[in-house]
Design an enzyme around this catalytic site. Structure first.
Site, PDB file in Angstrom:
ATOM      1  N   ALA A   1      41.663  -5.795  72.535  1.00  0.00           N
ATOM      2  CA  ALA A   1      41.814  -7.252  72.569  1.00  0.00           C
ATOM      3  C   ALA A   1      41.158  -7.852  73.821  1.00  0.00           C
ATOM      4  O   ALA A   1      40.536  -8.923  73.747  1.00  0.00           O
ATOM      5  CB  ALA A   1      43.299  -7.624  72.519  1.00  0.00           C
TER       6      ALA A   1
ATOM      7  N   CYS B   1      41.227   4.152  67.983  1.00  0.00           N
ATOM      8  CA  CYS B   1      41.529   4.635  66.633  1.00  0.00           C
ATOM      9  C   CYS B   1      40.657   5.839  66.272  1.00  0.00           C
ATOM     10  O   CYS B   1      40.919   6.531  65.292  1.00  0.00           O
ATOM     11  CB  CYS B   1      41.322   3.531  65.601  1.00  0.00           C
ATOM     12  SG  CYS B   1      42.360   2.095  65.910  1.00  0.00           S
TER      13      CYS B   1
END
Lengths: 565, 565
Positions: free
Chosen positions: B14, B45
């Protein structure tokens, strides 16, 4: 209680679906399916893959998933449907509620009463009205017989050269199948491009791939005559006089709805040449329904009638007709988006809604376009490129169409886009989509969402985009924009456009502003591999006073013209 | 004009997205990114895929698609962002508009003013409060350091047995990675199932696959203690007393929003423990925004606050925060569907919206469910199975959630479903979707559309469905429904449920009605491989008077219990 009798004409896709749905809603109705061909319920969209050797057992095209051939015995026992093959309907009498059939084996003719009739007579391939169409070696790929013929050619390996006439979905699929069979292929297309559901520059990227796979492509040229010797095809002559030697020609220039029976019975035929039906799939005769490739549909974006001969629509329409002949107009078919997809060697090419060309033709003048090129997932997961073009209404922000090509997961992109069109979504609706993300499946911001981000930036005036075509046109017109490639030197070394560009890597740009044109009015075209860095470059230049700094959308990857390396 | 100064705390997903978006909107703002770790903009991820050997170069996790490492130099030159690594923010003073930083290398402390601050402090893995957590050999998979540690274990091949604690997304991805590294894996999960975003019977199908790939799974059991010798992990002790020998334990029981700084600064913390933000990603202090794993979001279906720590949402929220700190609340984040997907060896498992368990927990009592099992494309194209479960509101017909598991193209199914939820579509809206169809990509009627067809049939009372779980419960309770398998004898021979079923192939059913229970009130459970034939069988029996003829949804393929063969 008298049993209802449903008669269905046509045993390919829409017909069997209609009959099966009707049966599920009424175990006691009498359901008769009349089919001219020998086979029933053929997976006709699979023909090219049988021809190309993806699978070897022809029966897979006419079998259930568990391997049972869908013959009359299967229809009777499993579905309770009286399917009669090699039975040609020669006339419908709407007043008497009868159809007249000819049994092709015996020549016998008989008449069958119906309570409700469903016409699923499909479409017929268009054969060009030119000399030589009766020569041996000319075929379409529209029937099991055609598939058998072409598969035999593949297996016997006795054909060296073939011409595929028509570069649409079936033409391209056939090209791939025959190329994989080791045959020298030339695709001839009258239009200036393959796959006319795509815009020119998107189709050009596909065409480059088709050529790279070894097939020859000739656009802007039609076939004037088939040439032969001793009744056998030896070549085709093109409109411009070129002669192409070949022993096989596959004609794939489109289909026309097969409405002979419907017309003779006085049913209303629509403006597109398909049978006119209402939302219940009901024809102008309330006891006669129609579904599949023989009908015309409403495009829900343009609200215009179209002929959309697609296997999925035939099934969906058949399901509606099958319900309505039993339950009485309880189901509706809402119209089409003209979604399509096609495998092209290692690429896929798909589209839903309007292309820019279609929008222009329809007189839309408030649309905006954007091109997005990006990997479909992170590089470390073995990414493949996707190139998308989105069309949206400038005033309402509503998405009008999406095209996507490339080796990446095009199918998910077009499925997602079709849902956006179905929902009448605006670009703003797509900005924060909560999509399924994990590295094996997509980028953290999915390509589709990123396409919407670019479109939003463009609609808000934040992204000053220019298409590769517009850049190319400027160069052709001897305009002199300053062309700025902001990739790294290694990337530039590997492949470049060769259109007089200057290389300044993005990381150096802020320090090398003095290397840019002094005149702040100069048009500057920035790009990189996929034009994310190109976008940032254009913003930096704008912030430093260059009023005409633009980003060339899609970058090097979406450039449809020749490159230097 | 005074330059605006934007300070962003956090350099993972973010944070960098916020900073980059802010920069694109304002070339002249001062943008400072403060990151405690050494690395920036990590593709977290991707850690399991690095550990599992999908790729070998660690730098791919922190590089641009063209291979440039996203270090402070890259951020400065390419993005114009002052990114400071190994710089821990120790306090925020909202009144003074300052943050206090500690430079981890030098120990120096300084204070930075901000005009707007964005808090992207992420989430922290939960460590169970049990003995032995300080032993060597216990890790999470949450940081580059963790990934490096586990990758080293893979490469050195000196670990034989490992326990993964937690069967959620990261637990399962880690299980796969370590199993592929040749390590003996046991997954321990406190809940009765893996992947709690799925309903039990869907998760069970995934669990069976995990076991088939060689991993051991223990559910309904927590970890009570880590066991060790000489400071090294030697095993784990479970709540039920079982001891599992292992040299490695990966803790993946979830994460909690990291809100220490925000809390200390007096920002409002929401009911889920995440920082409370409005639709502009603005905290309770108008000059402080927050985005990513540290915030709470609104679930747009339930309208309840949730903690949804997903990489895609972090990026989307960062984009909104980045725009708003520059342009002043012109962008909004609309909320989440809690869409998720996960690769599980040769399967994928995904979900969007509500599961049945979630619906129950929220007190919904007007939902209907349906299970659909089908290939993802025609058998002749090399089909893979998909098993979906859809939830819809019985009254409104609105789709509430979709789960999908199997070796097929789950990603497209969940993407399509997420779009349906985004649009607030009813089941009727999905019946005639114009999806991209060609045999390489889908069935003529896409699995998703077929799922909607089944749900519509169920909502209209045409399909009397029963779930495998309900059938199993009946058998456990010694009820005696008549169980009818309508597959072919070959299929029955290959694999069967072994629950006292009678085999009558569908094609024989109409002729063998006398073999069915005389009492027309008897409950009859019909099924086949995927329960399409089972559905037709139930309709035939209903039409012949059996009032309680039902179809077991999803058939043999969706049966989550043991089978006979």
């Amino acid at each position: 209680m008298k049993k209802k009798r449903i008669v269905v004409i046509g045993g390919s896709a829409a017909g069997p679906k209609t009959a099966a749905k009707a049966r599920r809603l009424d175990e006691h109705a009498e359901i008769i399916l009349l089919q001219k061909d020998k086979d029933l319920s053929m997976a006709s969209c699979g023909y090219p893959y049988y021809v190309g050797g993806v699978f070897d057992d022809r029966n897979e095209l006419i079998s259930t998933p568990t391997g049972v051939v869908r013959n009359p015995k299967f229809f009777l026992n499993a579905k309770g449907i009286d399917a009669r093959t090699e039975t040609e309907v020669v006339a419908i009498d709407p007043k008497e509620h009868t159809v007249t059939c000819k049994h092709l084996q015996s020549g016998d003719v008989d008449t069958i009463n119906y309570d409700k009739l469903v016409v699923c007579t499909g479409a017929r391939p268009i054969i060009p009205p030119i000399p030589g169409t009766d020569l041996d070696g000319i075929t379409t790929l529209q029937s099991m017989k055609d598939a058998d013929f072409l598969r035999k050619i593949r297996d016997e390996k006795n054909i060296r050269k073939a011409v595929v006439i028509g570069g649409g979905l079936i033409g391209i699929e056939t090209c791939e199948a025959l190329e994989l069979a080791g045959i020298d292929i030339t695709v001839v297309e009258l239009a200036p491009q393959l796959l006319t559901f795509l815009d020119w520059e998107m189709a050009e990227i596909v065409e480059n791939h088709v050529r790279a796979k070894g097939s020859n492509v000739i656009t802007n040229n039609g076939v004037a005559a088939f040439l032969g010797e001793g009744g056998k095809l030896t070549g085709v002559k093109l409109a411009n006089g070129t002669e192409l030697e070949c022993e096989l020609a596959v004609v794939a220039i489109g289909v026309r709805p097969n409405v002979d029976l419907a017309k003779a019975a006085g049913l209303t035929i629509g403006e597109t040449g398909g049978i006119a039906v209402n939302e219940y799939m009901q024809t102008s005769d309330p006891d006669i329904y129609a579904a599949g490739d023989c009908v015309e549909s409403r495009n829900v974006i343009t609200n215009k009638k179209v002929h959309a001969p697609m296997g999925d629509l035939a099934n969906l329409q058949g399901r509606v007709a099958g319900e309505n002949v039993i339950a009485g107009n309880t189901a509706t078919f809402s119209g089409v988006l003209q979604t399509g997809i096609c495998k092209v060697f290692d690429f896929s090419a798909g589209s839903t809604g309007l292309s820019e060309a279609a929008a222009k033709q329809l007189g839309y003048d408030t649309y905006e376009t954007v091109v997005n090129a990006s990997p479909d997932k992170p590089g470390f997961m073995g990414a493949n490129l996707l190139i998308s073009k989105m069309l949206a209404d400038k005033k309402t922000g509503k998405v009008l169409g999406v095209q996507c090509v490339g080796p990446g997961d095009v199918s998910k992109q077009i499925a997602t886009a079709a849902m956006a069109l179905k929902g009448g979504f605006t670009v703003d609706d797509l900005i924060n989509l909560d999509m399924p993300y994990a590295p094996p499946f997509s980028l953290a911001i999915d390509h589709f969402v990123a396409t919407a981000h670019l479109m939003q930036n463009k609609l808000k005036g934040r992204l000053q985009g220019i298409s590769p075509c517009a850049v190319h046109e400027k160069l052709e017109n001897h305009e002199k924009p300053f062309i700025l490639d902001v990739r790294g030197p290694d990337e530039f070394e590997q492949m470049r456009l060769g259109i007089g560009e200057t290389l300044i890597p993005l990381g150096m740009l802020r320090k090398r502003l003095e290397d840019l044109p002094e005149d702040k009015e100069t048009e500057i075209i920035c790009y990189c591999k996929i034009s994310l860095r190109g976008y940032e470059a254009s913003l930096i230049l704008q912030a430093h006073g260059w009023k005409n700094a633009k980003v060339m959308e899609g970058g090097v990857m979406a450039w449809p013209y020749n490159r230097e390396k």
